[in-house]
Design an enzyme around this catalytic site. Structure first.
Site, mmCIF file in Angstrom:
data_model
loop_
_atom_site.group_PDB
_atom_site.id
_atom_site.type_symbol
_atom_site.label_atom_id
_atom_site.label_comp_id
_atom_site.label_asym_id
_atom_site.label_seq_id
_atom_site.Cartn_x
_atom_site.Cartn_y
_atom_site.Cartn_z
ATOM 1 C CG ASP A 86 -12.307 53.825 41.125
ATOM 2 O OD1 ASP A 86 -13.188 53.833 40.246
ATOM 3 O OD2 ASP A 86 -12.106 52.847 41.878
ATOM 4 C CD GLU A 149 -14.699 48.551 38.685
ATOM 5 O OE1 GLU A 149 -14.978 47.464 38.147
ATOM 6 O OE2 GLU A 149 -13.527 48.969 38.814
#
Length: 455
Positions: A86, A149
């Site tokens: 991400d 994250e």
């Protein structure tokens, strides 16, 4: 075998381009996440790395997290390599479209090239080429790729739970973090291969003051906005005490031979001269000052919804990065004591600084002190691929998924094997994020050699 040979070079770069083009942007609100983009990313990842998906066992974690298991000759000292798929949202004016993966000026441009798709593709390409060569690692290798994250999500803790359930106690864990950093310390010309052996904790609070509000034509003294503003000013004027943790002392010992002559004695004797070196770092600018203390940053402000309305509630968001040795309880007590009466301090999130992982030391005279085998393996691989760099431990300022893995492993390290200028490091979470083509290929080479060297 080299990764510089035409077809292989373009292949590795093309894989990073393909995955940078997929906008896997994280949001704290799950309803804002484009799940189709994450679905497409996993499909493209399998397309680009077919052998990895064919030969490694895959466990899906959370929504789009991945946990691969590459069985080695032994499972006595398993290793975990980490990355996340991400990225943060785009902001600012970019020289090249942020999801283009454009190649210009010898670099690959786009959100995620440094944070953290470069690491993800580097790891996968290293594994793919080793599988092509018929290589079996000496130890079990786990690849843990998170999907949230950037929003302090759930994938990494769930991956830890899965490894714990399987009885896996990693010998070491390696996530993003440090880099082959140039322009990292004033006057030091050599690049530094900084390996994070711990990371600061994170605590966020909201300062809140309330009142009646009302019409702006009849203001009262000491309203909510004034109280919050006073609290912010007080925090600015009351920094937490500065000190140097042991990893920072070791970092400066190693940098001493490369520092300007006037600083060499100070850095070489960092342990004995901690107060003086601390003052130097505080004066050298915000990047070095952050190495010495828990930082306090006011990040958000809110008040009245209209220019002619006095705010009934005023708020300020404060983000703190906790230095090794400080605790959440101590820092919150400092904040409450500093802002004083009339302002509430609401805790939004909190986590302690990570434990310090073992690292190799010098004896202060250029010789070897203690040697940790896992840390030495990282150091030696850095020296092999980046012979001009000075490997060294350091305290990482930002947060990574690696912090969750300290629950099952005492050796958790943070290092991205890419050359990065100061300008590139500043582009992370900002605009014009890019990685040099040669730097990326060096990183692939580094991961491959690390896997080949596992004892």
């Amino acid at each position: 075998m080299t990764l510089r040979e035409g077809a292989e070079q373009s292949r590795a770069v093309g894989k990073l381009q393909a995955l940078v083009r997929i906008p896997t942007v994280s949001h704290r609100d799950p309803d804002l996440v484009d799940t189709a983009a994450f679905d497409a990313f996993l499909v493209e990842l399998e397309t680009q790395f077919p052998l990895l998906h064919r030969h490694l066992d895959l466990t899906r974690v959370h929504t789009h997290g991945l946990l691969f298991h590459w069985r080695g000759a032994s499972d006595a000292r398993p290793v975990v390599l980490m990355a996340h798929l991400d990225v943060v949202p785009v902001e600012g004016e970019w020289q090249h479209p942020p999801f283009s993966g454009a190649i210009a000026d010898g670099s690959i441009w786009g959100r995620g090239t440094l944070d953290d798709k470069g690491c993800l593709v580097g790891i996968c390409e290293a594994v793919e080429t080793l599988l092509e060569a018929g290589h079996t690692p000496a130890q079990d290798v786990w690849l843990s790729f998170g999907c949230d994250e950037e929003v302090f999500g759930h994938a990494a803790p769930l991956a830890v739970d899965e490894l714990r359930r399987r009885g896996v106690r990693p010998w070491f864990v390696l996530d993003e973090g440090g880099a082959i950093a140039s322009e990292a310390f004033p006057g030091v010309g050599a690049p530094i291969g900084v390996i994070g052996v711990t990371e600061k904790g994170i605590t966020s609070v909201e300062l809140r003051a309330e009142g009646r509000g009302g019409h702006a034509s009849t203001p009262a003294r000491n309203g909510p906005v004034a109280r919050v503003a006073r609290a912010v000013t007080r925090l600015e004027k009351a920094p937490l005490p500065a000190s140097l943790p042991a990893p920072t002392i070791e970092l400066f010992r190693r940098l001493a031979p490369h520092a300007p002559l006037p600083l060499r004695p100070l850095m070489a004797n960092a342990e004995r001269l901690r107060p003086a070196l601390t003052r130097v770092l505080l004066a050298a600018g915000p990047e070095t000052a952050a190495m010495t203390r828990t930082t306090v940053a006011v990040t958000t402000l809110s008040g009245s919804p209209a220019l002619n309305v006095i705010a009934a509630t005023a708020k300020a968001g404060v983000n703190m990065r906790l230095m090794v040795g400080d605790t959440v309880e101590e820092v919150l007590a400092h904040v409450r004591r500093t802002v004083g009466r009339g302002v509430e301090v609401d805790v939004v999130e909190s986590s302690e600084a990570s434990p310090v992982s073992p690292y190799s030391t010098t004896d202060g005279r250029g010789g070897h002190g203690s040697v940790d085998e896992a840390f030495a393996l990282l150091e030696d691989t850095i020296t092999e691929v980046f012979p001009d760099a000075v490997p060294a431990p350091y305290v990482m300022m930002a947060a990574t998924d690696a912090r969750h893995f300290t629950a099952i492993c005492e050796r958790v390290y943070r290092f991205a094997p890419f050359r990065m200028t100061k300008q590139q490091r500043e582009s992370i979470h900002s605009y014009d994020e890019h990685i040099g083509v040669e730097a990326f290929l060096d990183g692939v080479d580094w991961y491959r050699r690390l896997l080949e060297r596992l004892p």
